[in-house]
Design an enzyme around this catalytic site. Structure first.
Site, mmCIF file in Angstrom:
data_model
loop_
_atom_site.group_PDB
_atom_site.id
_atom_site.type_symbol
_atom_site.label_atom_id
_atom_site.label_comp_id
_atom_site.label_asym_id
_atom_site.label_seq_id
_atom_site.Cartn_x
_atom_site.Cartn_y
_atom_site.Cartn_z
ATOM 1 N N GLY A 17 27.731 25.908 46.337
ATOM 2 C CA GLY A 17 28.348 24.573 46.395
ATOM 3 C C GLY A 17 28.584 24.110 47.821
ATOM 4 N N GLU A 30 2.718 11.329 59.111
ATOM 5 C CA GLU A 30 1.455 11.856 59.673
ATOM 6 C C GLU A 30 0.492 12.243 58.555
ATOM 7 O OE1 GLU A 30 0.839 11.210 62.462
ATOM 8 O OE2 GLU A 30 2.841 10.997 63.320
HETATM 9 C C1 FAD Z 1 10.536 8.276 58.875
HETATM 10 C C2 FAD Z 1 9.142 7.794 59.022
HETATM 11 C C3 FAD Z 1 8.564 7.734 60.280
HETATM 12 C C4 FAD Z 1 7.273 7.256 60.438
HETATM 13 N N1 FAD Z 1 6.737 7.147 61.690
HETATM 14 C C5 FAD Z 1 5.545 6.517 61.855
HETATM 15 C C6 FAD Z 1 5.039 6.227 63.152
HETATM 16 O O1 FAD Z 1 5.631 6.579 64.163
HETATM 17 N N2 FAD Z 1 3.889 5.529 63.259
HETATM 18 C C7 FAD Z 1 3.188 5.129 62.176
HETATM 19 O O2 FAD Z 1 2.165 4.493 62.347
HETATM 20 N N3 FAD Z 1 3.622 5.408 60.921
HETATM 21 C C8 FAD Z 1 4.784 6.089 60.737
HETATM 22 N N4 FAD Z 1 5.254 6.355 59.477
HETATM 23 C C9 FAD Z 1 4.454 5.978 58.323
HETATM 24 C C10 FAD Z 1 3.892 7.189 57.575
HETATM 25 O O3 FAD Z 1 2.872 7.797 58.306
HETATM 26 C C11 FAD Z 1 3.459 6.723 56.180
HETATM 27 O O4 FAD Z 1 4.659 6.430 55.477
HETATM 28 C C12 FAD Z 1 2.650 7.757 55.437
HETATM 29 O O5 FAD Z 1 1.392 7.938 56.049
HETATM 30 C C13 FAD Z 1 2.429 7.376 53.977
HETATM 31 O O6 FAD Z 1 2.066 6.047 53.826
HETATM 32 P P1 FAD Z 1 2.882 5.110 52.790
HETATM 33 O O7 FAD Z 1 4.312 5.310 53.037
HETATM 34 O O8 FAD Z 1 2.340 3.747 52.859
HETATM 35 O O9 FAD Z 1 2.554 5.750 51.364
HETATM 36 P P2 FAD Z 1 1.296 5.411 50.442
HETATM 37 O O10 FAD Z 1 0.052 5.479 51.253
HETATM 38 O O11 FAD Z 1 1.541 4.199 49.676
HETATM 39 O O12 FAD Z 1 1.310 6.677 49.452
HETATM 40 C C14 FAD Z 1 2.133 6.735 48.284
HETATM 41 C C15 FAD Z 1 1.732 7.981 47.456
HETATM 42 O O13 FAD Z 1 0.347 7.868 47.076
HETATM 43 C C16 FAD Z 1 -0.356 9.047 47.466
HETATM 44 N N5 FAD Z 1 -1.724 8.723 47.867
HETATM 45 C C17 FAD Z 1 -2.147 7.663 48.606
HETATM 46 N N6 FAD Z 1 -3.472 7.732 48.804
HETATM 47 C C18 FAD Z 1 -3.912 8.861 48.176
HETATM 48 C C19 FAD Z 1 -5.172 9.514 48.028
HETATM 49 N N7 FAD Z 1 -6.286 9.021 48.572
HETATM 50 N N8 FAD Z 1 -5.224 10.675 47.334
HETATM 51 C C20 FAD Z 1 -4.105 11.201 46.778
HETATM 52 N N9 FAD Z 1 -2.883 10.642 46.893
HETATM 53 C C21 FAD Z 1 -2.790 9.495 47.585
HETATM 54 C C22 FAD Z 1 0.453 9.601 48.641
HETATM 55 O O14 FAD Z 1 0.233 10.981 48.817
HETATM 56 C C23 FAD Z 1 1.871 9.288 48.216
HETATM 57 O O15 FAD Z 1 2.315 10.290 47.348
HETATM 58 C C24 FAD Z 1 6.530 6.859 59.299
HETATM 59 C C25 FAD Z 1 7.116 6.942 58.034
HETATM 60 C C26 FAD Z 1 8.394 7.397 57.888
HETATM 61 C C27 FAD Z 1 8.998 7.437 56.509
#
Ligand code: FAD
Length: 580
Positions: free
Chosen positions: A424, A447
């Site tokens: 807890g 990433e």
């Molecule tokens: C705290 C934080 C810091 C960040 N910092 C940066 C930064 O400095 N610079 C920057 O450019 N970005 C940054 N990002 C963005 C980050 O890289 C993206 O959020 C991440 O790459 C996922 O993209 P999305 O959130 O649009 O999810 P989506 O692409 O919409 O994905 C949603 C879901 O679908 C799945 N999915 C999507 N495509 C496929 C596929 N082809 N096959 C299987 N599964 C799939 C994913 O695995 C996930 O489960 C940051 C994000 C966060 C939350």
């Protein structure tokens, strides 16, 4: 006085790996390099800090890492709780870091740790990625959110690798001196995993004789940075990655930071939504190569960084759990005496050892190909060197997503178990594990999510590279007392080959994609098993770690194999129907 380097023999063990020798010899051009130019800190003569042989170079890295360890133990870790509570704030379009973050950054800057991998002539320390990632691991153990600022040194490295000489001379010293922080600006509301969909516009303004950026970016770590690399669409009418270029943006007043996200974890690192309005910028490298070449390189470096961050958080969580388990008494005993608890602790320790070996093996591959690329800019490579460069590039491209995918998942399960061991108490904000658990969660997402790492790693698994690596590991000379472990790994490899045959048999990408994660995890277990055997060969104290990892990995792989055998092509329909 805490020191995260001297209190962790495992990091030093990896620094002293004999495989560092070719990397350091090449990086230091066999210690014959004479730096005649200096575009970095005028007060420092690059020749003064140049090592004269391999041992001297390793000593230098070790000295610098001791300083990093001290800063992490004495300043960064004690500040972590305050940073988590305070977080950054946005005022008049400027982001202000938490006061602890400001103090941390000041300490890192004063110790000249802000351009670790840049060449000395640009004011850097000319560190290989392997030694640099040891620093990233320690910073992450101290405060995972600070790693997101410290680890943005990749931006400077990408500018060094791809920008023209003038841009390098004008900007790199700003990274190495710590005058400017960096940001990697890729993601947009409609372009997350799929960066080909990036739509922020770049156009060349003839009148102003400069490129300009217009559009919205979101989720940008340290979006307030002075120097950023931005992925933008430079080719009108294009829709895919071939229309994207990379730009260096030097902060001015044309960008509006709309908000800082209110996040679950890594509170110290500001995640920004940004609007570019006619923002002037400089083209980096060639047009249209933004995504296909430069961002790929940038993201590979960043993924290695998340691998290090994952190991750092895991190390912190394990140490917290161990400390608590040794003190907490239930049923008349400290809880570390109960099998249900010591199994969790040992599993954590073994996973960290395996993940760390994979981290530094991957870093060495990255170092090898990058140093050849760097030398190629100075002189023609011999055929043998060219072959070597290609070989290590292929390995780095395979191991980097494997590392990021596996260690970030480990990190989450280790943080989860660390909470469990606290009972807890772990759910309360009174102990650091609660923060570590929240901080761990992002590692499998940014990433590139784990699913996307699987997409990238499966290529290495199916291309024959995995088999090549297996042969190499199996052919390494090891002490006879470890041979039986290699036998188990051989059995695991044979089972894996059969699993691969089944997954590829229908010649249907969707079926292979369906089982891809299982295959990648199976490959990961075998690779990390080999790496631990090699560690045990160098130091017998790692033998129990190798033994347990393989003992656990073999039945795990068989379970995945059985699933690949059982769930056939037709079952995919069932999965699809039931998922909605
Ligand atoms: C705290 C934080 C810091 C960040 N910092 C940066 C930064 O400095 N610079 C920057 O450019 N970005 C940054 N990002 C963005 C980050 O890289 C993206 O959020 C991440 O790459 C996922 O993209 P999305 O959130 O649009 O999810 P989506 O692409 O919409 O994905 C949603 C879901 O679908 C799945 N999915 C999507 N495509 C496929 C596929 N082809 N096959 C299987 N599964 C799939 C994913 O695995 C996930 O489960 C940051 C994000 C966060 C939350």
């Amino acid at each position: 006085m805490a020191n995260f380097y001297t209190d962790n023999e495992d990091i030093k063990f990896h620094l002293n790996n004999p495989k560092m020798k070719p990397i350091v010899d090449l990086k230091e051009r066999n210690y014959k390099i004479f730096e005649t130019e200096n575009y970095g800190n005028d007060n420092i003569d690059p020749c003064d800090i140049k090592p004269y042989n391999f041992e001297d170079a390793i000593d230098n890295y070790s000295e610098v890492l001791t300083i990093v360890g001290e800063i992490c133990g004495d300043i960064i870790a004690p500040n972590a709780e305050g940073v988590d509570e305070e977080g950054p704030r946005l005022e008049n379009n400027r982001v202000h870091y938490a006061s602890g973050t400001v103090e941390n950054m000041k300490a890192l800057k004063q110790a000249r740790l802000t351009g670790m991998t840049l060449p000395r002539r640009y004011g850097g320390l000319n560190f290989p990625a392997t030694a640099y990632n040891m620093a990233v691991e320690m910073v992450s153990r101290g405060d995972a959110s600070l790693m997101n600022l410290f680890g943005l040194q990749d931006i400077g490295e990408t500018v060094y690798e791809f920008a023209d000489d003038e841009t390098k001379k004008n900007f790199l010293h700003r990274f190495s001196s710590g005058e400017s922080t960096g940001a990697m600006i890729l993601t947009e509301p409609d372009a997350g995993s799929d960066l080909q969909a990036v739509n922020l516009k770049a156009h060349f303004d003839e009148k102003a004789n400069t490129w300009k950026l217009n559009g919205v970016k979101r989720f940008i770590t340290n979006g307030n940075a002075e120097l950023s690399l931005v992925l933008a669409r430079s080719e009108d009418g294009t829709k895919d990655g071939r229309g994207l270029s990379m730009f260096l943006y030097d902060r001015d007043d044309t960008v509006q930071i709309r908000r800082i996200e209110n996040k679950m974890g890594i509170h110290g690192s500001p995640t920004c939504e940004m609007v570019f309005k006619d923002s002037p910028c400089i083209l980096v490298g060639k047009r249209k190569f933004g995504l296909i070449k430069y961002v790929m390189a940038l993201m590979n470096g960043a993924r290695l960084g998340i691998g290090s961050q994952s190991i750092g958080i895991s190390e912190a969580a394990y140490r917290e759990a161990l400390k608590y388990a040794k003190e907490r008494v239930q049923f008349g005993k400290t809880i570390d005496q109960f099998p249900g608890v010591y199994e969790m602790l040992t599993d954590m320790k073994v996973k960290i050892a395996a993940g760390r070996s994979l981290l530094y093996e991957t870093s060495r591959f990255v170092d090898m190909y990058k140093v050849y690329e760097d030398i190629e800019a100075e002189r023609k490579l011999s055929n043998e060197e060219k072959q070597d460069m290609k070989k290590y590039k292929r390995r780095a491209d395979f191991y980097t997503p494997l590392l990021k995918g596996l260690t970030s998942e480990y990190c989450n399960s280790i943080a989860y178990d660390a909470i469990q061991i606290h009972g807890g108490t772990g759910f309360m904000k009174d102990f650091p594990v609660e923060r570590l658990y929240r901080d761990a969660r992002i590692t499998t997402i940014y990433e590139g999510t784990t699913q996307l790492q699987v997409v990238a790693a499966i290529r290495g698994v199916t291309s024959g590279l995995f088999t090549e690596m297996m042969e190499e590991y199996q052919n390494e000379k090891i002490s006879p007392e470890l041979e039986y472990l290699n036998k188990h790994l051989k059995e695991m490899k044979n089972e894996y080959v059969e699993a691969m045959r089944i997954a590829e048999a229908p010649e249907d990408n969707e079926f292979l994609d369906f089982h891809a994660r299982r295959l990648v995890e199976m490959a990961g277990n075998i690779i990390m098993g080999h790496l631990l055997v090699l560690d045990a060969d160098r130091d017998i104290k790692y033998k129990p770690m190798a033994e347990l990892f393989i003992k656990k990995g073999q039945p795990e792989n068989t379970e995945k194999f059985n699933k690949i055998k059982t769930i056939d092509r037709d079952d995919l329909g069932l999965y699809k129907t039931l998922s909605i």
